[in-house]
Design an enzyme around this catalytic site. Structure first.
Site, PDB file in Angstrom:
ATOM      1  N   SER A  16      40.452  30.789  40.108  1.00 29.48           N
ATOM      2  CA  SER A  16      39.983  32.172  40.248  1.00 29.48           C
ATOM      3  C   SER A  16      41.050  33.164  39.797  1.00 29.48           C
ATOM      4  O   SER A  16      40.729  34.225  39.247  1.00 29.48           O
ATOM      5  CB  SER A  16      39.584  32.449  41.703  1.00 29.48           C
ATOM      6  OG  SER A  16      38.478  31.648  42.074  1.00 29.48           O
ATOM      7  N   GLU A  87      33.328  29.631  40.072  1.00 35.03           N
ATOM      8  CA  GLU A  87      32.604  28.695  40.949  1.00 35.03           C
ATOM      9  C   GLU A  87      31.431  28.064  40.208  1.00 35.03           C
ATOM     10  O   GLU A  87      30.337  27.883  40.754  1.00 35.03           O
ATOM     11  CB  GLU A  87      32.117  29.406  42.221  1.00 35.03           C
ATOM     12  CG  GLU A  87      33.196  30.133  43.004  1.00 35.03           C
ATOM     13  CD  GLU A  87      34.228  29.204  43.629  1.00 35.03           C
ATOM     14  OE1 GLU A  87      34.043  27.973  43.567  1.00 35.03           O
ATOM     15  OE2 GLU A  87      35.233  29.697  44.167  1.00 35.03           O
TER      16      GLU A  87
END
Length: 244
Positions: A16, A87
């Site tokens: 991320s 994700e």
């Protein structure tokens, strides 16, 4: 030419963080993009990093159609040169195919970030389809670590610090050292579900940080057949001292 790139790795390896950095770099060069995520630890419509970085994003649901998302924005006059898809392991195979279509048909770059395998070492359907279709698959070079210090290669799910290998594939949680959650869990309390990154040896032998710490508290060496690499704080033979 546009590309579909899949950046993969275990939990806690900076996926991320890289997603947000890439978004920043492309925007700084005048490119327009859209951030997508699903089941982020910070809640809906967010991309968050454990380093503290956090940005808003479009939440991906079961009914999200990436082709329609891009075409709608372009029809409204919004510039869309790239997509950041965090994700991505939670996306459906059909959604991954939509991402490939966006790349091939309208030259939009897609940068997908996700975990390859679940806590049972089985490929997530979304990750599997990304591996099959991506122009490039890049394993992140930032190494997550097992409790023993070796490079972590597997994601383990824990319940009150104890590793489990059965259950639903998707249970949202965070990397968890298991020691703190187990210490705070009392009788009758709700079981705490967490995740821990382990090297293959400890994953196969189900030795979590919590289990290693219990052995250390009992002033024992880890059994040789379990592991030759000692948890810090495990007592030496007959000394009661911490291992170097």
């Amino acid at each position: 030419m546009a590309e579909l790139v899949f950046f993969s790795g275990t939990m806690d390896c900076g996926k991320s963080t890289l997603a947000l950095q890439m978004d920043h770099n492309h925007r700084a060069r005048g490119r327009g993009g859209v951030r997508f995520s699903r089941n982020d630890r910070a809640g809906e419509s967010r991309i968050s990093s454990r380093l503290g970085l956090e940005k808003d994003a479009v939440e991906v649901g079961d009914g999200t159609d990436f082709w329609e998302e891009v075409m709608r924005r372009r029809t409204q006059g919004q510039r869309v040169d790239y997509l950041i898809c965090d994700e991505a392991q939670f996306y459906s195979p059909e959604q991954v195919e939509q991402l490939a279509k966006v790349v091939d048909e309208i030259d939009v770059d897609v940068f997908a970030f996700g975990i390859t395998a679940d806590f049972r070492t089985r490929l997530f359907p979304g990750s599997q389809r990304l591996i099959e279709l991506a122009d490039r698959v890049q394993v992140l070079q930032v190494e997550a670590l097992c409790w023993c210090g070796r490079r972590a290669t597997h994601n383990a799910r824990t319940v009150d610090g104890v590793m489990v290998t059965e259950g639903a594939q998707v249970v949202v949680g965070d990397v968890d050292m298991a020691l703190e959650t187990t210490a705070s869990a009392g009788a009758g309390s709700t079981p705490v579900v967490g995740y821990e990154t382990l090297c293959r040896r400890h994953y196969m032998r189900r030795v979590t940080a919590h289990g290693a710490n219990l052995m250390a508290e009992q002033d024992q060496l880890l059994p040789f057949e379990v592991d030759a690499c000692l948890w810090r704080g495990a007592g030496g033979p007959g000394t009661g001292q911490g291992a170097p």
